[in-house]
Write an enzyme that holds these catalytic residues in place. Structure first.
Site, PDB file in Angstrom:
ATOM      1  N   HIS A  57     -21.450  23.080  42.464  1.00  0.00           N
ATOM      2  CA  HIS A  57     -21.687  21.592  42.932  1.00  0.00           C
ATOM      3  C   HIS A  57     -21.803  21.896  44.604  1.00  0.00           C
ATOM      4  O   HIS A  57     -21.012  22.277  45.337  1.00  0.00           O
ATOM      5  CB  HIS A  57     -20.653  20.655  42.613  1.00  0.00           C
ATOM      6  CG  HIS A  57     -20.695  20.408  41.130  1.00  0.00           C
ATOM      7  ND1 HIS A  57     -19.454  20.055  40.510  1.00  0.00           N
ATOM      8  CD2 HIS A  57     -21.665  20.264  40.296  1.00  0.00           C
ATOM      9  CE1 HIS A  57     -19.494  19.950  39.129  1.00  0.00           C
ATOM     10  NE2 HIS A  57     -20.886  20.103  39.076  1.00  0.00           N
ATOM     11  N   GLU A 114     -19.085  20.724  46.732  1.00  0.00           N
ATOM     12  CA  GLU A 114     -17.823  21.519  46.787  1.00  0.00           C
ATOM     13  C   GLU A 114     -17.969  22.765  47.591  1.00  0.00           C
ATOM     14  O   GLU A 114     -18.153  23.842  46.781  1.00  0.00           O
ATOM     15  CB  GLU A 114     -17.411  21.416  45.369  1.00  0.00           C
ATOM     16  CG  GLU A 114     -17.192  20.079  44.538  1.00  0.00           C
ATOM     17  CD  GLU A 114     -17.334  19.793  43.186  1.00  0.00           C
ATOM     18  OE1 GLU A 114     -16.977  21.190  42.562  1.00  0.00           O
ATOM     19  OE2 GLU A 114     -17.516  19.021  42.502  1.00  0.00           O
ATOM     20  N   HIS A 149     -14.230  24.920  42.200  1.00  0.00           N
ATOM     21  CA  HIS A 149     -14.788  23.808  42.519  1.00  0.00           C
ATOM     22  C   HIS A 149     -13.818  22.950  43.365  1.00  0.00           C
ATOM     23  O   HIS A 149     -12.937  23.671  44.088  1.00  0.00           O
ATOM     24  CB  HIS A 149     -14.619  23.000  40.922  1.00  0.00           C
ATOM     25  CG  HIS A 149     -15.777  23.294  40.125  1.00  0.00           C
ATOM     26  ND1 HIS A 149     -16.762  22.724  39.853  1.00  0.00           N
ATOM     27  CD2 HIS A 149     -15.865  24.581  39.436  1.00  0.00           C
ATOM     28  CE1 HIS A 149     -17.863  23.226  39.123  1.00  0.00           C
ATOM     29  NE2 HIS A 149     -17.280  24.628  38.693  1.00  0.00           N
ATOM     30  N   GLU A 196      -9.891  24.234  40.490  1.00  0.00           N
ATOM     31  CA  GLU A 196     -10.282  22.980  41.369  1.00  0.00           C
ATOM     32  C   GLU A 196      -9.159  22.958  42.453  1.00  0.00           C
ATOM     33  O   GLU A 196      -8.190  23.057  42.401  1.00  0.00           O
ATOM     34  CB  GLU A 196      -9.770  21.672  40.570  1.00  0.00           C
ATOM     35  CG  GLU A 196     -10.720  21.066  39.473  1.00  0.00           C
ATOM     36  CD  GLU A 196     -11.888  20.801  39.786  1.00  0.00           C
ATOM     37  OE1 GLU A 196     -12.439  20.340  40.811  1.00  0.00           O
ATOM     38  OE2 GLU A 196     -12.854  20.801  38.838  1.00  0.00           O
TER      39      GLU A 196
END
Length: 640
Positions: A251, A254, A396, A488
């Site tokens: 993404h 990110e 991410h 994450e």
């Protein structure tokens, strides 16, 4: 356009700014600007007085120089000197001041006893090897006046190293660092796409014995999807060496993962050269592939949002905070890449009650290709199919947790439903490896971003967190041998530059531990009776409905947790072999389990009816250890 204008200007400067060699004004001849003499005097040493070259390690030069400039003013008016004056800006600071110093050694070589001393060819060749990528990045040819064969001399001819003083100062600066200070120096700033490519190429050039870069394709807007590889034999798969990949910036907004992977590449290169035994072991036993940015187009948009936010007239903190979660997330086609992979999880769920249906290496449905497949997605799909990846992590942002497959709920109407793979325990161990090595991720006291992971200490099954189809991790698991987790990295998807170094410190050990964890479970080679490796043989674990297949030369890797396992190797046209394997908790590397499979016949050919007086001969069948009776007249019986 700007580069073209510069080239035209340099040509004009080369042809139009030449200084006449006659009609000198009084005093110009004395200053060496020109000459009215019909007969040239013998060249003599003169003071070095070129503005961009006055910091050289010597103070005297000689004219004519190597390029044929007869005076200082002619050299200053040449296109070569003009290029040296702008090279820093053109290359965005890459290879500075090395390019300028070597260029000056050609324009104004040192003079001893009224004789020119040429710069060393070895210095030029090393510089070109390290810096060619910087010129390629701006689509500019290597400067002609830095032709190593034409304008430089060998050590045997007697030359000087124009970079010797710079190298000595750098070595002195490194030696002055205390043991507590990091020996690897990294600039913790954000990098544009052009700077990222330049850093990765320069890193690969610096560590060409253990690294190289390659492109797996291009983005929608034509940007390279550039991978840097680290291994002791770059460019090819080695028998029994596991392959692992790290993917960042899927993404585009990110961005922390992208920066961490750029820093990791620099760290691996530098620490290997400095003799860090841990890094050397990792690289010498593993093939590492780093894709720092899977979505460079999205990054471009997200970065422009941050630049706008720094404009006092456009500042809107609340609006920018919201845009940080949306702008640049998708690619240039407005496709979310982590929803664009084939939805093989739904295929699995539809067929899971079938006893003989495969739960691994599920083919891509034909219907998938009728949809919109992003070029970035397609490039990664080809990549993961072309190499025998064992393990992977996709970096991410948006929370602080590790999630693992399945990401799509086993019940389509359930947004949050525990949906484990057959390798649930292995995935949990992989997730724990990263989370526990991270500075704060597994700490229950760590402030999260709204979600609560205190019961699981920073790891969670993806579908239990939130369900979505078409994810990259599920595709890796169901279509290939590779087990991929999603990392994450934190709440802020585009943190400030001041946070980059602290984030590197929090994640460095976790990244290294994850690379080391690929050496877990078992590995081996599946061979036939003649000792040849068998490609696409299947390795099965009793009780786990997920098989892995062997690579081109018959080698395989199977991630397993400690314990006792029944491992079976099979291949079409070969016998089946099973082994009981015990993996103790104290094992620090993968256990070696090899298999030898014998050819078997699936069906023996029918033997025609013949008179009993025929003689029998046993001839080998196409399958080893299987013989077919062939009858000949006059036989008294079978002869073995």
């Amino acid at each position: 356009m700007q580069l073209g204008l510069l080239v035209m200007f340099l040509f004009w400067a080369k042809t139009s700014l030449c200084v006449p060699q006659q009609n000198c004004h009084p005093g110009d001849e004395y200053l060496g600007r020109c000459s009215n003499s019909a007969y040239e005097e013998k060249p003599k040493c003169t003071e070095l007085n070129l503005g961009y070259c006055n910091d050289m390690e010597y103070s005297r030069t000689i004219f004519p120089n190597i390029l044929g400039h007869r005076t200082r003013l002619e050299a200053e008016s040449g296109a070569e000197y003009l290029l040296l004056s702008v090279i820093h800006g053109l290359l965005n600071g890459e290879c500075s001041p090395e390019i300028r110093l070597v260029g000056c050694s050609v324009l104004a070589s040192p003079c001893r006893d009224d004789k020119m001393v040429k710069p060393c060819r070895s210095t030029c060749e090393a510089l070109r090897k390290d810096c060619t990528h910087a010129f390629e990045a701006i689509e500019m040819a290597w400067p002609y006046f830095l032709d190593c064969d034409r304008f430089f001399a060998s050590d045997q001819e007697g030359c000087f190293d124009p970079l010797a003083g710079l190298k000595a100062r750098q070595e002195q600066a490194l030696s002055s660092l205390s043991p507590q200070e990091p020996s690897t120096i990294i600039q913790f700033t954000y990098t544009s796409n052009a700077q990222m490519y330049s850093i990765l190429k320069r890193t690969a050039a610096k560590c060409s014995h253990i690294s190289h870069v390659y492109s797996i394709g291009r983005s929608t807007e034509g940007r390279d999807l550039l991978v840097i590889e680290f291994t002791n034999n770059p460019g090819q798969h080695e028998l029994l060496e596991p392959e692992i990949k790290l993917v960042g910036n899927m993404h585009g907004n990110e961005v922390l993962g992208r920066q961490l992977l750029i820093y990791l590449a620099q760290y691996l290169c530098s620490e290997y050269i400095l003799g860090n035994q841990r890094i050397q072991t990792i690289i010498n036993t593993t093939r590492i592939h780093i894709l720092a940015s899977m979505n460079p187009d999205g990054y471009e948009l997200a970065a422009s949002e941050v630049e706008d936010n720094n404009d006092p007239e456009l500042i809107n903190h609340e609006g920018h905070l919201l845009n940080g979660w949306t702008n640049g997330r998708t690619n240039a086609q407005n496709i979310d890449l982590n929803r664009n992979f084939p939805d093989l999880t739904s295929v699995l769920y539809r067929n899971r009650r079938s006893r003989h249906y495969r739960t691994d290496h599920i083919p891509i449905p034909d219907a998938y290709w009728f949809g919109k497949v992003a070029p970035e997605t397609y490039a990664v799909m080809k990549w993961v199919r072309s190499l025998p990846f064992v393990q992977s992590a996709s970096l991410h942002g948006g929370d602080l947790v590790i999630s693992y497959p399945f990401d799509y709920s086993r019940h389509p109407l359930e947004e949050r439903m525990f949906s484990p793979t057959p390798d649930e325990q292995v995935f949990k161990q992989l997730a724990r490896t990263y989370a526990d090595a991270h500075a704060t991720m597994s700490n229950n006291d760590t402030e999260r971003c709204g979600a609560s992971f205190y019961r699981t200490r920073g790891i969670i099954n993806g579908a239990l967190w939130y369900s979505f189809a078409g994810g990259m991790s599920d595709f890796n698991y169901l279509h290939t041998n590779c087990l991929e987790i999603t990392v994450e990295l934190g709440c802020d998807k585009f943190p400030s530059e001041a946070e980059l170094y602290p984030e590197w410190k929090r994640n460095k050990e976790a990244l290294l531990s994850f690379l080391e964890s690929v050496h877990r479970g078992i590995k081996g080679i599946v061979k036939d009776g003649n000792g040849n490796g068998i490609k696409d043989a299947t390795i099965s674990i009793r009780g786990v409905r997920k098989d892995v297949t062997t690579a081109e030369d018959g080698d395989y890797w199977r991630l397993l947790n400690p314990g006792t396992h029944i491992v079976t190797a099979t291949a079409k046209g070969y016998s089946k072999v099973s082994k009981r394997v015990y993996l103790p908790h104290t094992m620090s590397k993968a256990g070696r389990v090899d298999f030898v499979l014998q050819k078997v016949c699936l069906q023996s050919p029918a033997v025609p009816s013949v008179p009993p007086s025929f003689k029998y001969y046993l001839l080998p069948h196409l399958c080893s250890n299987i013989f077919t009776h062939v009858l000949h007249p006059g036989s008294r019986g079978a002869r073995y």
